[in-house]
Structures are given as structure tokens and as C-alpha cells.
Write an enzyme that holds these catalytic residues in place. Structure first.
Site, PDB file in Angstrom:
ATOM      1  N   ASP A  84     128.587 -54.555  67.938  1.00 23.21           N
ATOM      2  CA  ASP A  84     129.459 -54.991  69.029  1.00 23.21           C
ATOM      3  C   ASP A  84     128.703 -55.035  70.354  1.00 23.21           C
ATOM      4  O   ASP A  84     128.869 -55.953  71.158  1.00 23.21           O
ATOM      5  CB  ASP A  84     130.651 -54.043  69.154  1.00 23.21           C
ATOM      6  CG  ASP A  84     131.571 -54.108  67.945  1.00 23.21           C
ATOM      7  OD1 ASP A  84     131.097 -54.500  66.867  1.00 23.21           O
ATOM      8  OD2 ASP A  84     132.750 -53.758  68.078  1.00 23.21           O
ATOM      9  N   CYS A 125     127.816 -47.936  63.114  1.00 23.86           N
ATOM     10  CA  CYS A 125     128.448 -48.826  64.080  1.00 23.86           C
ATOM     11  C   CYS A 125     129.906 -49.086  63.702  1.00 23.86           C
ATOM     12  O   CYS A 125     130.306 -48.951  62.548  1.00 23.86           O
ATOM     13  CB  CYS A 125     127.673 -50.128  64.200  1.00 23.86           C
ATOM     14  SG  CYS A 125     128.128 -51.101  65.661  1.00 23.86           S
ATOM     15  N   ASP A 126     130.662 -49.526  64.703  1.00 21.74           N
ATOM     16  CA  ASP A 126     132.120 -49.499  64.674  1.00 21.74           C
ATOM     17  C   ASP A 126     132.768 -49.938  63.369  1.00 21.74           C
ATOM     18  O   ASP A 126     133.569 -49.223  62.780  1.00 21.74           O
ATOM     19  CB  ASP A 126     132.675 -50.384  65.796  1.00 21.74           C
ATOM     20  CG  ASP A 126     132.249 -49.920  67.173  1.00 21.74           C
ATOM     21  OD1 ASP A 126     131.509 -48.928  67.267  1.00 21.74           O
ATOM     22  OD2 ASP A 126     132.649 -50.553  68.152  1.00 21.74           O
ATOM     23  N   LYS A 127     132.482 -51.162  62.918  1.00 21.76           N
ATOM     24  CA  LYS A 127     133.231 -51.725  61.799  1.00 21.76           C
ATOM     25  C   LYS A 127     132.728 -51.239  60.447  1.00 21.76           C
ATOM     26  O   LYS A 127     133.399 -51.421  59.430  1.00 21.76           O
ATOM     27  CB  LYS A 127     133.205 -53.256  61.849  1.00 21.76           C
ATOM     28  CG  LYS A 127     133.645 -53.847  63.195  1.00 21.76           C
ATOM     29  CD  LYS A 127     134.943 -53.259  63.697  1.00 21.76           C
ATOM     30  CE  LYS A 127     135.264 -53.704  65.115  1.00 21.76           C
ATOM     31  NZ  LYS A 127     134.336 -53.199  66.142  1.00 21.76           N
ATOM     32  N   SER A 473     136.854 -52.775  73.542  1.00 23.18           N
ATOM     33  CA  SER A 473     135.867 -51.795  73.121  1.00 23.18           C
ATOM     34  C   SER A 473     136.405 -50.398  73.376  1.00 23.18           C
ATOM     35  O   SER A 473     137.217 -50.179  74.277  1.00 23.18           O
ATOM     36  CB  SER A 473     134.574 -52.003  73.906  1.00 23.18           C
ATOM     37  OG  SER A 473     133.739 -50.876  73.812  1.00 23.18           O
TER      38      SER A 473
END
Length: 559
Positions: A84, A125-127, A473
Site C-alpha cells: 500500500d 503487509c496489510d492485505k 490507510s
């Protein structure tokens, strides 16, 4: 005993008819002895395009050592991963949320194809975190997630900084409050090494969620990515997966209604990212657990905000580790009656048992005591009203104003809004509307960190609100209302807002309204025409055609 644990992989490795498969596996170094043992999939999201996951290759090596020491045979594979922070503010950001479901698909397909007996998913990381959790839940075989850890904060002029400060500095430069030279200094200092973005942003929010919900071993996530202790965390995780396999403990055994309520409470107590709403709705769907936006609002109303963490608070994520780790958060939740202590975790112990082992650093003020919270209710609010009939989400820290009435500044897409903010066209008391950025309209529901940071950097964070069918975010702060549903591309009321229309935001009443008569709204909706899809082929077109509403987790649905 090993044969008894090869419940699935024997289909691939055992018997005369599997000689061809064994020959292929021997070509890459596996022996008959290896193939007689349980096969453990190591789902790695390592990638060389971001710091978040860059340490996972080395971590995977230690995990595999632990698996072998405990009597298993590890087989590593990779998934995609979209950063992101790298793609923010570009067309590439549309790939981020889409990657969550592709990661889930990848892990599901590898598990089905190779018939692994168990899987450890290495995430950062996020996803990658919700994607891996969704994939494991679909397979429902023994498995868990191991988080790569947070990045250390950078330092600039005696102050701790993270990627959040880079984006806010961009807005400050545009507003004449900072020089390009200072921005360059911040850019060079903000990210000093490996690890996920260093506040209670989406990655660390979801890492916290996974320990509290029980799908990650307690005591592993808060250890920073570059900390030497991470090696032993990886090794012990490799050993643990063999124990999980022996107990045949599966994700759906863990992911109960009580576990999801615990997870939501952890987001509220830590001031976590609004993205957790999307991801928990999506994961609950995979687990077959009923969950709605109303659950988030109800749990947040009764759970205090106790963690003084960025983006709105004082501390970066590594300070959670220094304060005693996520176990201390678990203890706050259990001691306050905000979590179900009897919920089982992947270690086989209950959440209450894990919380009881917390060793809190004396005098720490990162995770406040229950009798001295930052505010008495959690950071998540679900708003409805005639502008968001199916709901919308906002995250608050406690200093934001709770009422705002102002003129709509309407933008069909993120780029137009960013240009207006950087160009000085947005004024105090404006309410910025960014639409056609939802799951279908984007497609992909981009995050608006560039826009929100530009607003804050320009000194407008307390006087300008933002409403969008896109996402934010975890580094976003201020009155930024996202996930508006129905989205504009589905004919939601956001689509018919016009420049200068009066908008009313009332956070105390959980409402966001377009101040027009019902007749005027109905007439505008009747006249509205849907825009043509932005993509006609490929993954973007397929996603836009199949994705559900944000109020349902923005998941892909079978037509």
C-alpha cells in the site's frame, strides 16, 4: 505416528501409483524419509518490492528448521503481495484490496493441489494477513499465521517518525509549511529497515487481531522484524505447527462468534485501522459466522480506547513490544470483561490463559490501565443516514470535533481531490466528497492516505472532513468517513451529491446526511445514470463485476 498425521498428503506421496509424484519431488531434494513425514506448507508472502515482507525469506528458513526438528517436512511456496505504501495515490493502489482475495485463492489452491497436512502462513503487509487467514479458513486444515513484525521507527530532528510523517510532509510542503529539503530528510529517515509500517496502522492492527482472535500464537506478532528474537519466534512456530497438526486444531474450531467479538474489541481498545472492519467481515463470511457493521459499533461503544499509538497517538508499534506485548492488550480485554476469556487459541490455551502470562513493563504508558483510558469508548464508529443507508465507518482518537456542517466539495476520483488540496482550493469547513472509488467503482476501493495526509499537512485536519466510498490507510487521522455504502457506482446517494450541497456529520448521533428533501434526493437518484466500467477485461474487470458491498466486507461473490 507420522503416517497417522499424513491425513491429506498421503494422497500425493504414498503408494505405487504415486511413483511419478515422488520422482518429481526427489528431483528437488526430498528423500523417501522426507516424504514419509507429514507435509507442512509454508505459505510465504515474501516479496522484493517493499520493506514490510522483505524479512520473511529468512524467517521462513527458521520456520522450516523448526518443522523438521518436530518431525515434519516443510514445502515453501509464495503468493503475491501489494505494498500500500508504495502504490498509494496511484492506479496501482487499486490492486491492493484485490490482492487480499487473490492471496486467499492462492493459499486455498496450493492447499487443495498439494494436499498439505498443515500450513503456516508468513504475513506482514496489510492485505497478506486477512488474505492468508481467509485462505486457511476455506481449507480448514491445521494452520496459523506468523507475522513478520513491525519496522523500527525512523528519527528526524529528535523525533520518532514513520511512513505516516512522509505523507503528511508532502501536504505540508504543498501548503508552504515545510521545505522540499526537509521532506527529503524525512523521506530518507522514515523507514530504516525491514518490517511493516510502524504505527497501529492496518498491518499491526490485523496482527493484533490475529493474536486476539486466536489464529496467531500469542507473543509472536509484537516482536519487531529486525529483532534477533524473531529467529527463535520462527523456529518455535515451526515446532508448534506439528503440535497443532497432532491436535487436529483447525481454523473454524478457533473462529467462533466469541473470537470475532474479541477481535473487534481489540481494534477498539487499540485505536486500530478501519480496514479491520472490511477484513473481519470477510473472514467471518469464510468461517460461516454472522457478523455485521452493527456489531462493530456496539462493541466499540462499550470498549475503552487504551493504547496511545500512532497515527493519532504518541507511540510507534515497537513500543507495544517494549510495554509487554499483545499479551498486555489481551489482559486489559479479559480483565475488563471486554473479551470472552474462554475462547480457544491456536496454542490450545484459552485467551484468558494467554493473558495471564502477560509481563507488563512497570511504568509503561503505551497501553493505559482500564481506569485511565484515553477515552471511555473505542475508536470505531459506524455512521448511517441518508448519505450512507447501509453504513459507513470512521476512526476517532478523542480530540476530533463531533459535529460538522459544511459545503460539499465533490470529486469523482482521488486524483482530482488531491490536485485541489495541493492547489489550495480546499478551505476550512469544507467537506470533501471522493466518490466512484468503492469496491466496484474503483474498482478496488483505494486507500486515501495521500489525500488525508495532504489535508493534515496543510493544517486542515481539524477543520475539513472527508467522505468517500473508498478506504483509508491505517495511518489516517481526523474526521475521515469511509466505506460509504451503497457506493456511488451502485447508485448510492453519494452519487447524486452536487458541489455546494450542505452535508451534516453528527458523530454523537452516528449520522451523516445530505441536507436535501426526500423528494429532491429521489428525483436526483431517478435521473442518475451509472458510469461505464473503468476496465473491460482482466482481473480488474472481473473483480468489479463480482465484488460485494463494503458493508459486507467487499468479498467476491459467485454469480
Amino acid at each position: 505416528m507420522s503416517s497417522d498425521l499424513k491425513r491429506r498428503s498421503r494422497t500425493i506421496t504414498d503408494g505405487r501409483t504415486r511413483a511419478g509424484a515422488r520422482a518429481m519431488l526427489k528431483a528437488i531434494g526430498f528423500t523417501d524419509e522426507d516424504l514419509a513425514k507429514p507435509i507442512i506448507g509454508i505459505a510465504n508472502t515474501w516479496i522484493e518490492t517493499m520493506p514490510c515482507n522483505i524479512n520473511l525469506r529468512a524467517l521462513a528458513a527458521r520456520v522450516k528448521e523448526g518443522v523438521r526438528a518436530a518431525g515434519g517436512t516443510p514445502m515453501e511456496f509464495n503468493t503475491v503481495a501489494i505494498a500500500d505504501g508504495v502504490t498509494m495515490g496511484t492506479e496501482g493502489m487499486k490492486a491492493s484490496l484485490i490482492s487480499r482475495d487473490l492471496i486467499a485463492d492462492s493459499i486455498e489452491l496450493m492447499g487443495r493441489g498439494y494436499m498439505f497436512d498443515a500450513i503456516i502462513a508468513l504475513v506482514a503487509c496489510d492485505k497478506t494477513i486477512p488474505g492468508a487467514a481467509m485462505g486457511l479458513t476455506r481449507l480448514n486444515i491445521p494452520g496459523f499465521l506468523l507475522y513478520g513484525g513491525s519496522i523500527a521507527p525512523g528519527h528526524w530532528r529528535g523525533k520518532e517518525i514513520t511512513i505516516q510523517h512522509v505523507y503528511e510532509a508532502i501536504g505540508a510542503v504543498a501548503a508552504g509549511k515545510m521545505t522540499d529539503e526537509e521532506l527529503k530528510e524525512i523521506e530518507d529517515a522514515a523507514c530504516p529497515g525491514p518490517g511493516a509500517c510502524g504505527g497501529q496502522y492496518t498491518a499491526n492492527t490485523m496482527a493484533t487481531v490475529m493474536e486476539i482472535i486466536g489464529l496467531s500464537p500469542m507473543g509472536t506478532a509484537a516482536v519487531p522484524a529486525a529483532d534477533p528474537r524473531k529467529d527463535s519466534v520462527g523456529y518455535r512456530a515451526g515446532q508448534l505447527i506439528m503440535d497443532v497438526l497432532r491436535r487436529d486444531l483447525k481454523p473454524r474450531d478457533i473462529l467462533t462468534r466469541a473470537a470475532f467479538e474479541n477481535a473487534i474489541a481489540s481494534v477498539a481498545l487499540t485505536g486500530g485501522s478501519t480496514n479491520a472492519v472490511l477484513h473481519l467481515l470477510a473472514l467471518a463470511r469464510e468461517a460461516g459466522v454472522p457478523l455485521t457493521l452493527d456489531d462493530f459499533d456496539a462493541i466499540s461503544r462499550r470498549t475503552p480506547l487504551c493504547c496511545d499509538l500512532m497515527p493519532s497517538g504518541k507511540y510507534s508499534a515497537i513500543h507495544v513490544d517494549q510495554a509487554g506485548g499483545i499479551q498486555v492488550i489481551a489482559r486489559r480485554l479479559v480483565d475488563g470483561g471486554f473479551a470472552h476469556g474462554d475462547a480457544i487459541t491456536v496454542t490450545g490455551r484459552t485467551l484468558a490463559e494467554e493473558a495471564a502470562d502477560a509481563v507488563e513493563t512497570p511504568g509503561q504508558d503505551v497501553i493505559r490501565p482500564l481506569d485511565n483510558p484515553i477515552k471511555p469508548t473505542g475508536g470505531l464508529l459506524v455512521l448511517r443516514g441518508n448519505l450512507a443507508p447501509e453504513g459507513s465507518v470512521v476512526k476517532l482518537f478523542g480530540y476530533e470535533r463531533t459535529y460538522h456542517r459544511g459545503p460539499a466539495r465533490v470529486f469523482d476520483g482521488e486524483e482530482a481531490a488531491m490536485a485541489a488540496i495541493v492547489g489550495g482550493e480546499i478551505r476550512p469547513d469544507d467537506i470533501v466528497i471522493i466518490r466512484y472509488e468503492g469496491p466496484r467503482g474503483g474498482p478496488g476501493m483505494r486507500e486515501m492516505l495521500g489525500v488525508t495526509s495532504a489535508i493534515v499537512g496543510a493544517g486542515l485536519g481539524q477543520s475539513v472532513s472527508l467522505i468517500t466510498d473508498g478506504r483509508f490507510s491505517g495511518a489516517t487521522r481526523g474526521v475521515m468517513i469511509g466505506h460509504v455504502a451503497p457506493e456511488a457506482a451502485r447508485g448510492g446517494p453519494l452519487a447524486i451529491v452536487q458541489e455546494g450541497d450542505e452535508i451534516e456529520i453528527n458523530l454523537d448521533e452516528r449520522r451523516v446526511d445530505l441536507l436535501l428533501s426526500e423528494e429532491e434526493i429521489a428525483d436526483r437518484l431517478l435521473a442518475w445514470q451509472p458510469p461505464a466500467p473503468r476496465y473491460e477485461w482482466g482481473v480488474m474487470a472481473r473483480y468489479g463485476a463480482l465484488v460485494s458491498s463494503a458493508s459486507e466486507g467487499a468479498v467476491l461473490v459467485t454469480p
